[in-house]
Design a protein around this motif. Structure first.
Motif, PDB file in Angstrom:
ATOM      1  N   ASP A  16     -14.396 -29.862  38.353  1.00 37.38           N
ATOM      2  CA  ASP A  16     -13.985 -31.096  39.308  1.00 37.38           C
ATOM      3  C   ASP A  16     -15.239 -31.926  38.963  1.00 37.38           C
ATOM      4  OD1 ASP A  16     -11.463 -30.119  39.923  1.00 37.38           O
ATOM      5  OD2 ASP A  16     -12.120 -29.162  42.059  1.00 37.38           O
ATOM      6  N   LYS A  17     -16.512 -31.471  39.185  1.00 31.45           N
ATOM      7  CA  LYS A  17     -17.692 -32.574  38.880  1.00 31.45           C
ATOM      8  C   LYS A  17     -17.368 -33.114  37.691  1.00 31.45           C
ATOM      9  CE  LYS A  17     -22.642 -32.386  38.819  1.00 31.45           C
ATOM     10  NZ  LYS A  17     -22.855 -33.212  37.797  1.00 31.45           N
TER      11      LYS A  17
ATOM     12  N   LYS B 216     -15.037 -33.743  35.810  1.00 25.01           N
ATOM     13  CA  LYS B 216     -13.885 -35.105  35.801  1.00 25.01           C
ATOM     14  C   LYS B 216     -14.379 -36.265  36.746  1.00 25.01           C
ATOM     15  CE  LYS B 216     -10.740 -31.988  36.865  1.00 25.01           C
ATOM     16  NZ  LYS B 216      -9.358 -31.141  37.215  1.00 25.01           N
TER      17      LYS B 216
ATOM     18  N   CYS C   5     -11.782 -30.344  29.334  1.00 25.07           N
ATOM     19  CA  CYS C   5     -12.683 -29.833  30.324  1.00 25.07           C
ATOM     20  C   CYS C   5     -13.245 -28.218  29.432  1.00 25.07           C
ATOM     21  CB  CYS C   5     -11.924 -29.203  31.269  1.00 25.07           C
ATOM     22  SG  CYS C   5     -11.362 -30.660  32.660  1.00 25.07           S
TER      23      CYS C   5
END
Length: 426
Positions: free
Chosen positions: A192-193, A195, A224
């Motif tokens: 998430d970081k 992206k 990812c």
């Protein structure tokens, strides 16, 4: 005369390609062929060896401008249809190996580097030729071979099962500049970081000219790819981590030079998405980066200047722009021959300045141009650039290719980047 060799050679090499571009559907599948090579040698000699050939599922490049008419790069490869001998694809590129050959270390030892090139997957047998650019601007063939697209030993493995996110979507890859970011030093629970970091980079890049005016032609992808450990190797601190593409600071013993020789892993990961240019985003707050034309660009995520650095490195990797600074510590020695006009669009030795940004310089501006308040905001010819203080000239007092403090790219660099965007998307 040596002073005009570069212009003549470039014209003869590429002018024949300008009459008509290749019919994509006649010669190619909408996939990629990747040729993995090993370049080895020292300051005085080099050799090239085939490692293997792979099929990749996506072709992210143009389906119209297949023959390179820009003349950029220290290397250049051509693809010819074997039956007709027609030139159907070509590209210029640079390598970490050729940079290393200019270092002190290359005077005393031999070393080898991985290198990869990609092109649309051919339907019929082709002749692949790899050329190197000599110091005087002429070309020398290093490797020529026939490639049969039906060869049973061409690897056709599935790409890794990584999450792929299209963070900025402006259209189909064939008509866009596809900037594909891959994760380096991000653990699985940090995606998430990753992206969010890529989106922050994309927003910044699209706020800067010429990308701002051309943003409708640009896609951003995020692949990812998880690492076992966070961050990157830092030899000066005896820090070694296990990451997706084995990036490291202290390349060529320059602390800020962040690079990796593991281009094979980079290409394997990037194959999960279409790409025109690969950007490696490293999960680190340390200052550093690197960019090599038609190879990849790399930078960190969390340093206060991370966005500025990545913009600069994409200038190298995507746009073929040269460094305009000349006071920072570098490992290179005699990188440019002052008797030859360099191919990079934003520096000149004045051997053939007509081929560069002369059209942007007001007739009243002196050439060379003094570094003074009178000329600090105009396009000129300012001495100092390409790692040397004398004999190489840059187009502006300050530019993003010179310092992170510059507001952005100078007009000459903007024009060169716009030309590249148009070449990729037309």
């Amino acid at each position: 005369m040596r002073t005009v060799i570069f212009g003549i050679i470039s014209y003869l090499l590429f002018a024949a390609c300008s009459n008509a571009q290749t019919d994509f559907d006649k010669y190619f599948e909408n996939q990629s062929m990747r040729v993995d090579l090993i370049l080895g040698g020292n300051k005085h000699m080099q050799s090239v060896y085939l490692l293997e050939i792979k099929q990749e599922p996506f072709w992210g490049g143009s389906i119209n401008n297949l023959v390179d008419e820009l003349g950029y790069g220290e290397y250049h490869f051509t693809i010819r249809n074997k039956e007709s001998d027609e030139l159907i694809y070509s590209r210029g590129f640079c390598t970490l190996f050729e940079e290393w050959r200019t270092t002190e270390e290359a005077k005393s030892i031999n070393k080898a580097f991985y290198q990869t090139v990609t092109f649309p997957y051919p339907k019929e047998e082709v002749i692949f030729t790899l050329n190197e650019r000599r110091k005087d601007g002429s070309y020398n063939a290093l490797l020529t071979m026939v490639i049969n697209p039906d060869d049973t030993n061409i690897r056709k493995e599935k790409v890794p099962d990584y999450e792929v996110v299209k963070l900025v979507d402006n259209g189909e890859p064939a008509n866009m500049v596809d900037l594909t970011f891959i994760a380096e030093g991000y653990q699985l629970d940090e995606m998430d970081k990753f992206k969010a970091d890529v989106k922050r980079m994309a927003d910044y890049i699209l706020s800067m000219e010429p990308y701002k005016s051309q943003q409708h032609k640009i896609n951003f992808w995020a692949v990812c790819s998880p690492s076992i450990d966070s961050e990157a190797d830092n030899p000066r601190r005896d820090k070694w981590v296990n990451t997706a593409v084995n990036s490291s600071f202290n390349t060529f013993y320059i602390d800020r030079y962040l690079e990796t020789g593991d281009v094979i892993s980079i290409r394997d990961i990037a194959a999960c998405a279409p790409y025109d240019h690969i950007c490696v985003l490293v999960n680190s707050d340390k200052y550093g980066g690197g960019g090599i034309y038609n190879h990849f660009s790399i930078g960190t995520s969390d340093h206060p200047s991370a966005r500025e650095v990545m913009l600069h490195e994409i200038g190298h990797g995507f746009g073929g722009l040269a460094d305009e600074y000349y006071t920072s510590d570098v490992a290179y020695q005699n990188f440019f021959d002052l008797n030859v006009e360099p191919w990079q669009p934003n520096i000149t030795t004045l051997v053939n300045f007509d081929s560069k940004w002369k059209h942007l310089v007001d007739p009243s501006t002196p050439i060379p141009t003094p570094v003074s308040k009178k000329y600090e905001d105009v396009s000129g010819v300012f001495e100092g650039g390409g790692y040397v203080e004398k004999g190489v000239y840059r187009p502006a007092v300050n530019c993003r290719m010179k310092t992170n403090e510059a507001e952005g790219f100078c007009p000459a660099c903007q024009a060169a980047l716009t030309k590249m965007i148009e070449f990729v998307t037309d």
